[in-house]
Design a protein around this motif. Structure first.
Motif, PDB file in Angstrom:
ATOM      1  N   UNK A 350     -29.797 -25.900  -5.923  1.00  0.00           N
ATOM      2  CA  UNK A 350     -29.575 -26.590  -4.636  1.00  0.00           C
ATOM      3  C   UNK A 350     -29.863 -25.600  -3.514  1.00  0.00           C
ATOM      4  N   UNK A 351     -30.332 -26.111  -2.366  1.00  0.00           N
ATOM      5  CA  UNK A 351     -30.608 -25.175  -1.269  1.00  0.00           C
ATOM      6  C   UNK A 351     -29.308 -24.509  -0.798  1.00  0.00           C
ATOM      7  N   UNK A 352     -29.407 -23.198  -0.498  1.00  0.00           N
ATOM      8  CA  UNK A 352     -28.188 -22.482  -0.114  1.00  0.00           C
ATOM      9  C   UNK A 352     -28.306 -21.807   1.245  1.00  0.00           C
ATOM     10  N   UNK A 353     -29.513 -21.824   1.837  1.00  0.00           N
ATOM     11  CA  UNK A 353     -29.707 -21.085   3.091  1.00  0.00           C
ATOM     12  C   UNK A 353     -29.037 -21.790   4.271  1.00  0.00           C
ATOM     13  N   UNK A 354     -29.181 -21.156   5.444  1.00  0.00           N
ATOM     14  CA  UNK A 354     -28.641 -21.796   6.658  1.00  0.00           C
ATOM     15  C   UNK A 354     -29.676 -22.810   7.147  1.00  0.00           C
ATOM     16  N   UNK A 355     -29.271 -23.604   8.140  1.00  0.00           N
ATOM     17  CA  UNK A 355     -30.207 -24.601   8.681  1.00  0.00           C
ATOM     18  C   UNK A 355     -31.340 -23.889   9.410  1.00  0.00           C
ATOM     19  N   UNK A 356     -32.532 -24.398   9.231  1.00  0.00           N
ATOM     20  CA  UNK A 356     -33.715 -23.729   9.795  1.00  0.00           C
ATOM     21  C   UNK A 356     -33.711 -23.845  11.328  1.00  0.00           C
ATOM     22  N   UNK A 357     -34.226 -22.805  11.960  1.00  0.00           N
ATOM     23  CA  UNK A 357     -34.362 -22.828  13.432  1.00  0.00           C
ATOM     24  C   UNK A 357     -35.830 -23.123  13.726  1.00  0.00           C
ATOM     25  N   UNK A 358     -36.114 -24.032  14.670  1.00  0.00           N
ATOM     26  CA  UNK A 358     -37.531 -24.329  14.945  1.00  0.00           C
ATOM     27  C   UNK A 358     -38.330 -23.053  15.240  1.00  0.00           C
ATOM     28  N   UNK A 763     -50.726 -21.573  18.922  1.00  0.00           N
ATOM     29  CA  UNK A 763     -50.219 -21.240  20.260  1.00  0.00           C
ATOM     30  C   UNK A 763     -49.712 -22.506  20.961  1.00  0.00           C
ATOM     31  N   UNK A 764     -48.581 -22.366  21.633  1.00  0.00           N
ATOM     32  CA  UNK A 764     -48.060 -23.477  22.423  1.00  0.00           C
ATOM     33  C   UNK A 764     -47.401 -24.570  21.607  1.00  0.00           C
ATOM     34  N   UNK A 765     -47.165 -24.314  20.296  1.00  0.00           N
ATOM     35  CA  UNK A 765     -46.584 -25.376  19.462  1.00  0.00           C
ATOM     36  C   UNK A 765     -45.193 -24.977  19.001  1.00  0.00           C
ATOM     37  N   UNK A 766     -44.416 -25.981  18.601  1.00  0.00           N
ATOM     38  CA  UNK A 766     -43.077 -25.759  18.073  1.00  0.00           C
ATOM     39  C   UNK A 766     -43.045 -26.458  16.722  1.00  0.00           C
ATOM     40  N   UNK A 767     -42.483 -25.780  15.714  1.00  0.00           N
ATOM     41  CA  UNK A 767     -42.514 -26.378  14.364  1.00  0.00           C
ATOM     42  C   UNK A 767     -41.133 -26.423  13.749  1.00  0.00           C
ATOM     43  N   UNK A 768     -40.834 -27.524  13.025  1.00  0.00           N
ATOM     44  CA  UNK A 768     -39.606 -27.619  12.224  1.00  0.00           C
ATOM     45  C   UNK A 768     -39.993 -28.081  10.821  1.00  0.00           C
ATOM     46  N   UNK A 778     -33.043 -31.641   9.488  1.00  0.00           N
ATOM     47  CA  UNK A 778     -33.596 -30.290   9.346  1.00  0.00           C
ATOM     48  C   UNK A 778     -33.260 -29.718   7.975  1.00  0.00           C
ATOM     49  N   UNK A 779     -34.231 -29.020   7.389  1.00  0.00           N
ATOM     50  CA  UNK A 779     -34.012 -28.427   6.078  1.00  0.00           C
ATOM     51  C   UNK A 779     -33.263 -27.103   6.220  1.00  0.00           C
ATOM     52  N   UNK A 780     -32.825 -26.593   5.058  1.00  0.00           N
ATOM     53  CA  UNK A 780     -32.277 -25.237   5.035  1.00  0.00           C
ATOM     54  C   UNK A 780     -33.445 -24.286   4.838  1.00  0.00           C
ATOM     55  N   UNK A 781     -33.149 -22.997   5.014  1.00  0.00           N
ATOM     56  CA  UNK A 781     -34.270 -22.033   4.992  1.00  0.00           C
ATOM     57  C   UNK A 781     -34.916 -21.934   3.617  1.00  0.00           C
ATOM     58  N   UNK A 782     -34.153 -22.257   2.542  1.00  0.00           N
ATOM     59  CA  UNK A 782     -34.777 -22.139   1.215  1.00  0.00           C
ATOM     60  C   UNK A 782     -35.103 -23.521   0.645  1.00  0.00           C
TER      61      UNK A 782
END
Length: 1611
Positions: A350-358, A763-768, A778-782
């Protein structure tokens, strides 16, 4: 592999040469896999270094998979050069061995996975194919291929595998419990214990027969702590055994449930050229321990099944979770009730990381001289740099064809813009206005015309929609392109003159109207047809705004083509972002191999190129096919700074690179790999670098990127600094990926996926990253999720489809609590991936390639890569493999379809298929449902020659793929079947059941016809006591009344019989019997006649002479071998003293042909009744009592049993009286009979009823319908018949043959409005579909819908029900099929899922009582309960006729008593299951009417998985599966369900039926079909009543007498 610890580059040259030689032999097929392994190990043993394994240093670049063309360091050896030469030679002569289409990515893993299976011999039974179908196999004697290329060594290639599977050598103590469980429950065929374990989501058991290879995580250390696997992989051995048992919960055999047969445990012996089934001695490969030969023994001699199954069963019973209560309402999908839901496995990662930051891209820089709109850039270069080259196009040979300068591009575009806006249509009414959509139809080889058209549209402010050139009406996905054009409102297409000439035309010379396309006007854009604008006209170039600039097409997973609209500002911003990311400079040269109409080819090669005044060299796909190295040569010649390619181009160039020595790629600063997100991109990039590094290629210039039509460029790797370390690779566990989490692969090297990054966000983009299904959380980091992007440089909508747009282009991500994280909308990219260290983006797959199987995700591309790595060179044509999933029985099932090389042998293909099964099972832990090979070049193609997946899937589901080889493996991959039913011991006695029913207010299920009534008049009693007397009485009282009229095919009465004629003829026959035959009273006489009046006369002749007639269907003159033995058998069994027949038939009985199948010397006396002397018998026999036998009724049941029943004189007169009352038959009435008069109610109506009731019978022999189909119906019309009786075969004949001719019949004056009742005489469940279609079809001829009904009889009582003239219409109920399987009746509404319509079998006859009884306890059942139908009536048969007097065995069929309730009455058991239901209708006496519903014969039912199935239900489903299935029959064989289908189409459809039949039976009946047999029409035997003889069919199948077109063994 032996080379684990060996550095190949450090080996002496001669060893490397020998290894290369070996590789070559293996790929050419000159040596087997096993031989190869042996020799290779021998060579490498001296060089193996035994060192402890260390994790590699940071930034370790994984070396490419070793392949002959990519050896490290020293130059390739001579043998590998020889290989290159060979492959080059073969490219030129049609690509016989095309190395370009191989995947090296998984080859090591695949070899290792297959090596695992090597000890276990391949035991898949090969399908049997009729030799005429497809290409004959060159090898005459086929053997089932084993899992390695051959046996231990080349000498024993055809050695048979032994019964006991050899214990693998690497495992000395392998006789542990779980080892054997794995072996027996799964078999050696397709999967190790992994497949089922993983599909249940349980941990992979560390069972001893699976050594765990050591793994090195190849990752940067800083990545590691985050992704530590959170459970210890090494369990206690005991726990491993338990999980192993759990893994097989679905496949564990148990004593009392029918386990699915093991079609895999033991290899079949080698097969001769045309045997599709082994004889009894060798049914080993099929049964699961039922037959002695397949009983596998463990080391200590205990049969496996007995030892393990009970324990497993106990374990499972404790693990099973209680079923949810059934859903109350209908029409909801009750999958929860049906499907076995695998337990969630506690060890699922199961995923254990923290929530991903954009993740934010670098800011988009502002450059002072950036143009306000893209058209402004073109205007600027056209004016200031007019001579500067914009585009060079190549001809088919790869030489430059023309160069378009910026000046020319500008002037032509302006000309086109002017023409579009001012010259199409009249002066006042122009066709095009700014903002209209226009299709651009240009071939791949003509970039110049496309550029002009595209920029012309931008300048005219109309919106271009580039599409592919349609080649024919049948192009793959052509109607979907029509959907795109329709949704975008396109009515005009721009094209070039050459292209227009090539479009498909109608005979009148107009362009064809393509399927699904709107009406189109075509405009040619060649310069000579354009008008030069006037001096004062200038195109309007506004600053970029949010209006759409162009529309790019995109096909989604289902094949629908939609248009992604890109606004003017997004187009401009995207060009700026690409310029910044790729650092484009003015005047650079770019080589573009991609399609310039869309995606990267358009964005870089057409738009960004013009913005930066770049010189683009466009290499069309056709050139690449002819000369794969052309793009590399262009880079060298033009000293290009940038190249835009796909992995395929790298691979092809690498394969062909020896043709050019002096190529230099030193000028390249960026090699953009468009599909860098593919699983095989890593190995392609590595191998390409490996080969071309010596040609000046720098490692840091390779720039993979990730894109999608909606989000445009998602990420791209920026060119690195010379000498800087390369980014690290991620080596991920495929197991983790399938659960959507990132785990560094540690334990199993084979199931690893190496992925390279695709650089940073634009450049100029934001990703999640958000969860791919459900709300965009939002997914976790792993965790793996879908990449979503917010940027000004992306698509804005699906044009014309606002509903779908919202879900894709306006996504607002939410956090774990479901709260939106902001206001800004993101666009879904359709890519799956994660953010790695240093904000690098990794892409592991696409949403549209996602296969969700049993809750785990697999990527279609990964599966293709694995299949390609299974040395496909001998089998697969040009590496063309498609992978998709189909939803069958509440889960997705994986299907792989590949094109087979024309020269591939059957053996090779089957071998390849079985190895792909093993490889995919080992590496991905997912079972394949179906693997199909189709002939080369037959799969639907995309415009660039790839496989059109959604069309392929559609063809598969419609049965239009026409495979030449197919392997179905439902047993391994269908793990969600409902649990087999355990028959519970009946704890409740019959008395309790009855009391329970009474307490519940339910009536006992019984019903009766009206009373027969008492006959007062003595005269009538005498007349009706015996039929013989009735005939004499009629001959005296009404001698000239016509009883019978026999018609021929023309509808002419060929003979008639009045009462006196019939009486006199019967007397003659009786006299002949007494004289010629010297027959004694009570002896049996066989009547052998075609349907007619002779038969009737002979019957009464026998009664007059005091002998017992036995009516037998005569042998078919064209098919004596099949029909005569049955005649002989009845004659022998009935101990007949004499045969009455006609001259013709007598000749046949004594002919040479007859002698071939029976002994003709031992016939009893044969009397020919054609010309008899005019004699009368001395006296007419009168039986002493009415209980004496009147005649014997012989019939072959559907289960192939020949049974004769004794019918007494009393039963005959009771039955005739019953029918007379029910159908209101009098002397003045006429009935028409069209059925076979040989047994049952058919014989009674044909021969007996008229003499009893005095009505006239018009006899229509059914065989006459073959000559004149409409004979029966036109007779009904001509004689104005009110009541008619027919058989199902006659009704089916009319429905199929006359269905289309109703208008013609109407014109001939056929009118059926006179028909009041049309009764089908049968001994089976009413065929509702047939009676309905008959009523519907002939409604136009006046047939009342209420007229058609059915009768029901059985062996113990020839007529239980018969729809009479009075009483309510037959009613129909709908029962739930699931409950029927559990021997219950649950009535549901019409249209409920899984419902089965049943029609009442006619009204119960006068004097008949029926009761529904539990066949086991013999206690009566309640209303609407399913049980056996028992009958009590004066016309029950007296018993079975047997020659050895074994009546005691079957006595209970005729005189049996209830165990409770009414123990006095004697009942006869019909052997049919059914139920009685009290309806709301009233019968003649005013009581509520009890309807009897017949479900089917008990003898026929199939017991599978503890449930009871009626063959007809499965057959109905199968017949609906494909239009080419004419008829089908099912039976079981060693717990395997065998489906035999008659193919009425062409033989190439045969293999299409296999998956469709498997799907429909799984979907509707929750059963896995074991064997599918496709045969010619007419092979399924049918008896005279039109019933299938399933047991005959089964015997013929086992004796290999069917000559099947194809036999598929589903694994």
């Amino acid at each position: 592999m032996a080379d684990r610890g060996v550095d190949l580059s450090a080996l002496p040259k001669e060893v490397r040469d020998q290894l290369a030689e070996l590789d070559l032999e293996l790929s050419e097929g000159d040596i087997t896999q096993k031989g190869y392994e042996k020799k290779r190990t021998k060579l490498l043993v001296p060089y193996i270094i035994h060192t402890p394994v260390e994790p590699p240093p940071r930034n370790d670049v994984r070396p490419p998979a070793p392949s002959s063309s990519s050896g490290h360091g020293p130059p390739p050896s001579s043998s590998s050069r020889y290989r290159e030469r060979r492959s080059r030679r073969t490219h030129r002569n049609g690509g016989t061995r095309d190395d370009r289409y191989r995947s090296d990515i998984h080859s090591e893993a695949v070899q290792a996975a297959l090596a695992k299976h090597k000890e276990e011999k391949m035991a898949l039974p090969m399908p049997t194919k009729r030799r005429s179908t497809y290409v004959p196999s060159p090898i005459e004697t086929r053997t089932p291929p084993d899992s390695s290329s051959a046996s231990e060594d080349e000498t024993s290639v055809r050695r048979q595998s032994s019964l006991v599977i050899p214990v693998p050598l690497h495992n000395p103590n392998a006789q542990s419990l779980d080892y054997w469980i794995n072996r027996t429950t799964q078999g050696s065929s397709t999967s190790s214990s992994a497949s089922s374990t993983m599909s249940h989501g349980e941990p992979k058991p560390q069972s001893q027969n699976q050594p765990q290879p050591q793994y090195k995580p190849q990752y940067q250390p800083l990545y590691k702590p985050q992704y530590q696997p959170h459970y210890q992989p090494h369990q206690e051995p005991h726990a491993a055994a338990v999980t192993d048992m759990m893994a097989h919960s679905r496949i564990a055999p148990s004593e009392n449930s029918a386990p699915p047969p093991d079609v895999t445990a033991v290899a079949l012996p080698a097969r001769g050229p045309r045997v599709d089934l082994p004889s009894n001695a060798t049914v080993r490969g099929m049964s699961r321990g039922q037959s002695r030969s397949s009983m596998m023994e463990t080391a200590d001699g205990v049969p496996v099944n007995s030892r393990v199954s009970t324990k497993i069963q106990q374990l499972l019973n404790t693990l099973k979770r209680p079923k949810r209560p059934p859903l109350s309402e209908f029409f909801t999908d009750d999958s929860e009730e049906i499907v076995e839901v695998p337990q969630p496995d506690p060890n699922t990662p199961k995923p254990e990381g923290r929530q991903i930051i954009p993740v934010k891209g670098e800011p988009l820089g502002v450059v002072s001289n950036w143009p306000p709109a893209l058209q402004a850039a073109l205007a600027r270069w056209g004016a200031t740099q007019g001579k500067s080259p914009a585009l060079t196009a190549l001809d088919i040979t790869g030489k430059p064809l023309y160069t378009l300068t910026y000046g020319k591009l500008w002037s032509r575009s302006v000309k086109l813009a002017f023409t579009l806006l001012n010259k199409l249509g009249t002066k006042n009414e122009q066709i095009l206005k700014p903002g209209d959509r226009v299709a651009l139809v240009f071939p791949n080889s003509d970039p110049g015309m496309f550029w002009v058209a595209f920029y012309g549209c931008l300048l005219a402010e109309v919106i271009p929609v580039p599409i592919e050139v349609p080649l024919s009406r049948k192009d793959a996905g052509i109607s979907q392109v029509g959907f795109l054009l329709g949704s975008c409102g396109v009515g005009l297409a721009l094209t070039s003159e050459i292209c227009l000439k090539g479009l498909p035309k109608t005979p009148a010379g107009e362009i064809m109207q393509f399927k699904g396309w709107p009406r189109m006007k075509w405009v040619i854009t060649d310069s000579k047809y354009l008008t030069k604008p006037s001096k004062d006209w200038q195109p309007h170039i506004p600053t970029a705004n949010t209006d759409p600039a162009y529309i790019e097409y995109k096909a989604n997973k289902e094949g629908t083509v939609v248009g992604v609209a890109v606004s003017k500002v997004a187009m401009l911003t995207h060009c700026q972002a690409l310029t910044q990311a790729c650092n484009y400079c003015e005047g650079e040269t770019l080589v573009n191999v991609l399609d310039f109409k869309k995606d990267m080819g358009l964005w870089h090669g057409v738009l960004t190129a013009v913005m930066n005044r770049i010189h683009t060299i466009s290499v069309p796909y056709a050139v690449m096919k002819a000369c794969p190295l052309s793009w590399v040569q262009r880079v060298h010649i033009h000293k290009a700074r940038l190249a835009l390619v796909k992995c395929r181009d790298l691979h092809w160039a690498m394969m062909a690179h020896r043709e050019q020595r002096d190529i230099s790629l030193v000028s390249l600063r960026m090699l953009i790999v468009a599909d860098g997100a593919n699983p095989w991109s890593v190995s392609s990039c590595d191998a390409f670098l490996n080969v071309f590094q010596s040609h000046g290629l720098k490692p840091e210039v390779i720039c993979p990127c990730a894109t999608s039509p909606e989000a445009m460029t998602v990420a791209i790797r920026r060119p690195g600094l010379p000498g800087a370390p390369l980014p690290a690779r991620a080596v991920l566990s495929l197991g983790g990926l399938s659960h959507g989490v990132i785990r560094v692969n540690t334990e199993d090297k084979n199931s690893a996926l190496t992925v390279q990054d695709v650089g940073h966000v634009m450049p100029g983009a934001l990703m999640c990253i958000v969860k791919p299904d459900g709300p965009p959380q939002l997914c976790k980091t792993d965790e793996i999720g879908e990449i979503i992007i917010n940027s000004r440089a992306g698509g804005t909508m699906y044009y014309g489809l606002p509903g779908v747009t919202k879900n894709t282009f306006e996504v607002i991500p939410v956090n774990a609590n479901g709260v939106p994280i902001g206001e800004i909308p993101f666009v879904r990219s359709g890519l799956l991936g994660f953010v790695g260290p240093g904000s690098l983006i990794f892409v592991v797959g696409k949403m549209e390639g996602l296969l969700q199987v049993s809750g785990r995700r697999h990527n279609a591309d990964d599966l293709v890569a694995t299949a390609l790595a299974v040395e496909p060179v001998k089998t697969v044509y040009r590496g063309r493999i498609a992978v998709f999933s189909v939803t069958v029985f509440y889960d997705e099932r994986v299907v792989i379809v590949a094109e087979q090389r024309p020269d591939a042998s059957e053996e090779d293909s089957f071998q390849w298929m079985s190895r792909v099964l093993q490889a995919i099972d080992s590496i991905h832990q997912v079972g394949l449902y179906c693997l199909a090979l189709v002939p080369a070049n037959t799969l639907p193609k995309t415009p660039l020659g790839g496989i059109h997946i959604s069309d392929t899937k559609q063809f598969f589901l419609e049965g239009n793929l026409h495979p030449c080889n197919i392997l179905m493996c439902p047993h391994t991959c269908v793990t969600n079947l409902p649990k087999p039913r355990q028959k519970q011991p009946v704890g409740v006695g019959p008395a309790s059941v009855m009391v329970g029913n009474l307490v519940a207010g339910k009536r006992i299920a019984q019903a009766s016809g009206r009373e027969l009534g008492v006959i007062e008049d003595q005269d009538l009693v005498r007349k009706h006591q015996y039929l013989a007397e009735a005939l004499q009485w009629r001959a005296q009282t009404d001698p000239d009344h016509v009883l019978y009229v026999l018609l021929n095919a023309k509808g002419v009465a060929v003979s008639t019989a009045t009462c006196v004629q019939l009486h006199k003829r019967a007397e003659k026959i009786a006299a002949a019997l007494m004289e010629k035959g010297s027959i004694n009273t009570g002896e049996n006489v066989v009547l052998l006649y075609t349907p007619g009046i002779d038969l009737i006369a002979s019957f009464y002749g026998c009664l007059y002479a005091g002998c017992v007639p036995v009516n037998v269907r005569p042998p078919h003159p064209q098919n004596l071998a099949a029909t005569l033995p049955t005649v002989r058998m009845i004659i022998d069994v009935s101990k007949a003293a004499c045969i009455l027949t006609t001259q013709n038939l007598m000749r046949i009985l004594r002919s040479k042909e007859a002698a071939a199948s029976v002994n003709i010397k031992t016939w009893p006396t044969i009397i020919d009744t054609d010309d008899l002397p005019r004699r009368r018998p001395p006296q007419i026999y009168k039986p002493p009592t009415a209980e004496m036998i009147a005649y014997l009724d012989f019939s072959v049941s559907t289960t192939g049993m020949l049974t004769g029943v004794k019918i007494s004189h009393a039963a005959v007169s009771a039955l005739c009286r019953s029918i007379k009352l029910q159908c209101e038959l009098y002397s003045s009435r006429q009935i028409a009979i069209c059925l076979d008069p040989y047994c049952g109610l058919g014989f009674v109506l044909w021969c007996l009823a008229s003499v009893y009731s005095g009505h006239q019978s018009i006899l229509i022999p059914p065989f006459e319908l073959e000559t004149c189909l409409s004979l029966w119906l036109s007779t009904l019309s001509q004689y104005r018949v009110r009541d008619t009786f027919c058989s199902y075969s006659v009704m089916e004949f009319c429905t199929k043959g006359l269905g289309t001719q109703t208008e013609l019949l109407k014109a001939r004056g056929v009118n059926l409005s006179c028909v009041r009742s049309c009764v089908v005489i049968a001994e089976e469940r009413p065929r509702l579909a047939l009676t309905h279609s008959f009523s519907k079809l002939f409604k136009d001829l006046g047939l009342s819908t209420r007229a058609v009904s059915t009768a029901f009889g059985s062996r113990v009582n020839l007529a239980v029900c018969l729809q009479g003239t009075t009483g309510p219409d037959p009613c129909t109920v709908y029962v739930d099929m699931k409950s029927l399987r559990h021997d219950r009746v649950r009535l549901v509404e019409r249209g409920a899922p899984q419902s089965l319509p049943l029609m009442e079998s006619g009204k119960i006859l006068p004097g008949v009582r029926v009761i529904i009884v539990n066949p086991e306890t013999r206690g009566p059942l309640g209303d609407s309960h399913l049980g056996e139908i028992w009958v009590n009536s004066p016309h029950n048969a007296s018993g079975y006729y047997t020659i050895y007097g074994e009546e005691s065995l079957q006595a209970d069929h005729f005189n049996t008593k209830l165990s409770f309730g009414d123990p006095q009455t004697l009942w006869a058991r019909t052997g049919y299951l059914g139920f009685v239901k009290r309806t709301e209708l009233l019968d003649a006496s005013g009581d509520r009417h009890d309807a009897l519903f017949v479900v089917g014969s008990l003898d026929e039912t199939l017991e599978l998985r503890g449930l009871r199935y009626h063959p007809i239900d499965i057959e109905t489903s199968v017949s609906r599966a494909h239009r080419s299935i004419a008829e089908s029959a099912v039976f079981t064989w060693t717990n395997l369900l065998v489906v035999v289908s008659e193919l009425c189409g062409s033989e190439q459809d045969a293999l299409d039926l296999v998956p469709l039949i498997t799907n429909v039976v799984l979907e509707e009946h929750h059963l896995i079909v074991g064997v599918v047999v496709i045969v010619d029409p007419g092979v399924i035997p049918i008896n005279s009543r039109g019933e299938k003889q399933r047991m005959h069919l089964r015997d013929s199948f086992l004796a290999d007498q069917l000559d099947p077109i194809y036999v598929a063994y589903n694994m």
